[in-house]
Design an enzyme around this catalytic site. Structure first.
Site: not given
Ligand code: PDD
Length: 299
Positions: A34, A148, A180, A204
């Protein structure tokens, strides 16, 4: 439920008509990927980077989905136009598809199911201004967090535990190292240097994280992709989490759970958002405003 419209196999359909087969592998195994893409002023933000990361996640899961980048950008644009999104998000997922339940990849390949929704979401201005608290928890997730994937139970359980402790986020520790947040990346500022965990299989590689490193270089803020311990976090001058919906959010207090199962509170730095965090927030807001002021849905 989200909105009046859904994306289903590259096409807009009324939300109630978008249905998943009960043997969809996304539903049974979390076998899919996703992305969450930000929308500011009706324009997609950093969408091409998200689409490329989705292509990579698919490659890692060996799901064949031709022309991924074009289809993701087109699908996201259709959704925000149909839903009249101003500030919001687009959620897109691709599962391996439906087949009789076996763990290994079914043969022949099922048809991947590409679906999505768009919904309004304001910027989290109050938390960005005041900062937030995070609960320190063991990282119970799998060892391919660079993908992801739809497998989010580790994140779901951690975020729920954080919520029950009145914290905005859970920050995760594996073998003494902070990886993280449950849905965000984590940075600290220590001795004038910005530090974040290297982009390996344990985190991620956030699109926001990458943008922040770029902005740090632009602002001549020294940075390193280097892991840090819990003690280093607690001794840091500043800390923040970041992500597509989180933007750049100062961490002002960490709650840890001691051996007696009691919460211990630790202030980060002065207990107020720090100067490096503020500089990066301002630079990031300029990108957001430029996106919103731009013409068309440029990625
Ligand atoms: N989450 N780390 C994890 C585990 C995440 O699920 C996310 C983002 C990030 C930040 O990544 P980015 O800057 O590309 O959004 C880091 C999304 C927003 C979610 O699961 O809703």
């Amino acid at each position: 439920m989200t909105g009046h419209w859904a994306l289903y196999q590259d096409t807009l359909v009324p939300r109630q008509d978008a249905k998943t087969d009960i043997e969809d592998r996304g539903y049974q195994f979390g076998d899919g990927v996703y992305e969450v893409i930000r929308v500011y002023g009706g324009k997609l933000f950093l969408a091409e980077a998200h689409a490329k990361r989705m292509e990579r996640s698919l490659r890692e899961l060996r799901i064949s989905f031709p022309n991924c980048v074009e289809r993701v950008l087109k699908g996201a644009t259709l959704l925000i136009e149909a839903e009249w999104i101003d500030d919001g998000i687009v959620y897109l997922q691709i599962s391996r598809g439906a087949a009789s339940r076996v763990h290994q990849f079914p043969t022949p390949d099922p048809i991947p199911v590409f679906s999505g929704t768009a919904s309004p979401l304001p910027r989290p201005v109050q938390l960005m201004e005041q900062g937030c608290e995070a609960l320190l928890l063991p990282d119970i997730r799998w060892l391919r967090n660079d993908i992801k994937s739809l497998n989010l139970l580790g994140a779901v359980l951690s975020k729920q535990q954080a919520k029950e402790a009145h914290c905005h986020e859970a920050i995760l520790e594996r073998n003494g190292i902070l990886t993280e947040g449950s849905s965000s990346n984590l940075f600290i500022v220590s001795k004038g240097e910005l530090l974040t965990h290297p982009a390996n299989n344990l985190i991620l590689n956030g699109i926001t994280r990458q943008e922040i490193l770029r902005l740090a270089s632009e602002k001549a803020i020294p940075w390193k992709e280097k892991s840090f311990t819990v003690d280093e976090l607690l001794a840091a001058d500043e800390a923040f989490i970041c992500g597509t919906t989180t933007e750049i959010m100062p961490l002002i207090q960490i709650i840890s759970i001691n051996e007696q199962n009691k919460h211990e509170r630790h202030k980060i730095g002065s207990g107020l958002p720090g100067g490096v965090t503020r500089t990066l927030q301002q630079a990031f807001t300029r990108l957001v405003e430029a996106c919103a002021a731009g013409s068309g849905n440029k990625p």
